[in-house]
Enzyme design. Sequence first.
Site, PDB file in Angstrom:
ATOM      1  N   GLU A  63       0.833  -1.205   0.000  1.00 39.18           N
ATOM      2  CA  GLU A  63       0.000   0.000   0.000  1.00 39.18           C
ATOM      3  C   GLU A  63       0.870   1.258   0.000  1.00 39.18           C
ATOM      4  OE1 GLU A  63      -3.531   1.823   2.918  1.00 39.18           O
ATOM      5  OE2 GLU A  63      -2.374   0.067   3.515  1.00 39.18           O
ATOM      6  N   LYS A 110      -9.330   2.695  -2.294  1.00 43.71           N
ATOM      7  CA  LYS A 110      -9.622   2.067  -1.001  1.00 43.71           C
ATOM      8  C   LYS A 110     -11.002   2.514  -0.532  1.00 43.71           C
ATOM      9  CE  LYS A 110      -7.302   1.329   3.471  1.00 43.71           C
ATOM     10  NZ  LYS A 110      -6.092   1.664   4.250  1.00 43.71           N
ATOM     11  N   CYS A 162      -5.630  -3.008   2.016  1.00 50.08           N
ATOM     12  CA  CYS A 162      -5.539  -3.133   3.479  1.00 50.08           C
ATOM     13  C   CYS A 162      -6.895  -3.370   4.143  1.00 50.08           C
ATOM     14  CB  CYS A 162      -4.842  -1.904   4.054  1.00 50.08           C
ATOM     15  SG  CYS A 162      -4.084  -2.213   5.677  1.00 50.08           S
TER      16      CYS A 162
END
Length: 606
Positions: free
Chosen positions: A44, A110, A147
Site C-alpha cells: 500500500e 480504497k 488493506c
Amino acid sequence: MRVLRLGMAQLNFEVGAIDANLSKIERALAEAKRLNSELVIFPELSLTGYPPEDLVLKPRFVQANLDALAAVTAMTKDIAVVVGFVDRSDDLYNAAAFISDAKIQGVFHKQILPNYGVFDELRYFRPGRKEPEVILYGDVRIGVTICEDIWSPYGPMAAYSSGQVDVVVNINASPFAQGKQLQREKMLSTRAADGSLSIAYVNMVGGQDELVFDGSSVVYNHFGELIGSCGRFSEEVTSFDLFLPERFRKRLVDPRGNYRFEQCRLNEIRVRRTVSPVSDPHLDSYHLYDQKRHVIRPLIYHGQVSQDSERGYLASLPSKVDLGYFDASESYPAIVLGTRDYVEKNGFESVMVGLSGGVDSALVLTVAVDALGASRVKAIGMPTRYSSTASVSDAVEICKNLGTDFELVSIDDVFQSYLDLLASHLGESPGGITEENLQSRVRGTLLMALSNYQGALVLTTGNKSELATGYSTLYGDTAGGFAVIKDVPKTHVYELCNYRNQLAGYDLIPKSILNKPPSAELRPNQRDDDTLPSYDILDPILFRLIDLDMARSEVIELGYDPETVEKVASLIDRSEYKRRQAPPGVRLTNKGFGKDRRFPITNGFR
C-alpha cells in the site's frame, strides 16, 4: 487447472522518498522477472511510503507520486504490476493501480478507510466508489483491495466473494502489534474459504517514526489453506504458483456465494496476459511449497517472584498476572527494526545511551548494538554518590560483552554545585524529590551536550510502566531523540533480556543486572517499590486501565487492592503532560503512548 505465477515484493519504503522508492520498485521488478513472475504486487502507498500524513496536502508531493507512477508504468512491457499510490481526481484517494503492457489498466480506490488508533485516513482521503470491478487478466479474474478493505466481509470482499473471482490481491501497510499476525491469519483464511478464492496479501516492512511494519506477507488458496509466506521484519521478493480451479467446476462442486452472483456482476476490465502462463503438467498440487508458518504463542506468567531465579528478578510472576499476548521472539526484532530505521532514515550516524547498570538501559544498549553495530553505539555512565559500585561494574561488563565504547563521567561535582546554588537561594538544601530529579537532569543535560557536539542521537531508556505512572524526570531521563522501549512494560523488559540471552547462548546481559531489584539509585538504598507498587502488581493494573480501558471499579472487582488501584489510576491521570513531551518510540501494542491514546492534558474526569 490454471496456474498464475505471482510475485510478492515485501519491501521497506521510506515516507516522502519517492525517488528512492521508485528505484527500489525497479530493482524488485528485475528480480520478479528473473523469477518468471507474471504479476508482481507491491504494498500500500509504495510510492509515497506509509503513512504520508500531511505530505499529501502538498500538491507538488502528490504530483511527484503520480510522475513516479508513470515511470513504473513504463517498466511493465513484459510483466503486470499492482502498486499503491495516491490518486488525484475529484479528490485524493488511497489507490492501487493494475499496470501491464506499459499501460494503467485499472485503478482501485480504497473503500474502507481506517480512522482509529494510529490511523487518520479520513483526514486525507475520500472513500472509493462502491461499484465493484475485476481485472480479467487473460483467463484469470483478479480483484484488488487495499488493506482495511479485506478486514470487513461487507465491503468489496462481498462482491468478489459472490462474483466468481479467482484471486483477490490485497496490498497493505499494516503496522505490527503483538499478536496481530495470528489475527491476520485467521481473518485471511476465513475470507479465502468463505469466498472460495485465493488471497495474496503483501505487507510493507520497516520502521516509520513510531510504527513498525512486519511484512509477514502470505498467500492462501481457495480452501483457506496457507500455501506460502514471506519472512518477518525483512525485505523479500519471492514468487508463488497459484493453482486455480476452473470456474465451472468450482461453481458445481463449491457453490458458496453463487446465490448472489446475478446481483453482483462485476465490471470487467479485460487485460492481455503479457507473459505466457506457467505450464507444467507436474504442478498439480496446492502444496507445492513448504508452509513456512510462524508459530505464535501467547505468554502468560505463572509462579512466584524469586530474586534467586535462574532467569532473573521478575522472570516468573504470580498467576494473577496477565498482561495479554506477548512473545519476545516477535517483539524483540520489531524493536530492533524500528530503532534501526528511525536512526538511519533520519540520517544519524551514531547513537548514545546513558548506561546506569540497570536493566532498562542494558536492554536499550543491546537493542542499539543489534540494530546498528557496536561501532555506532556509545555508552555513557554518569554516577553520583548514590550510584552503587555494582551498577558501575555491571555497566562495564555489558559494554565489554557487546563490544561497545563505554565512558565513565562522574557528575557528582556538578550535582553538588547545583545543590550549593539552590541552598544559597533557598536558605537550605532542597533534598527530597528535587534532589533526586536534579541528578537526572544533570545527566540529561550532559547527554544532550555530547549529542550536540558529536551528532549522535540520544536513546532514552524509560519503559512503559514508568511513562504510565510518571516515574520519570522531565528534561532528565526523558531527554533524548528516540524512546526504544517506550511501549514495553517493566515485566516484559525482563522477558526481552532473557530472550536475547537465549539467542546469545550465554549471559550477554549479565545475570547480576537481571537479578537485582530495580532502583533509580537517586538516594541511599532506594528501590522502585518504595514509590510504586511492585511491578508484578503494577503492570497488570496498568494493562487493565490503559490497554483494556477498564474503569477503576472494574479492576478492583477483579480482586486488586482498592487503595493501590486508586493510586495507580491517579498517577496515570496526573502524568499525561509528561507523556505529551516524551520522544517518539517503537509501538508494540494497540495502546501505545502516541496516536493510539489521545487524552487531554487538562482533564477533570476521574
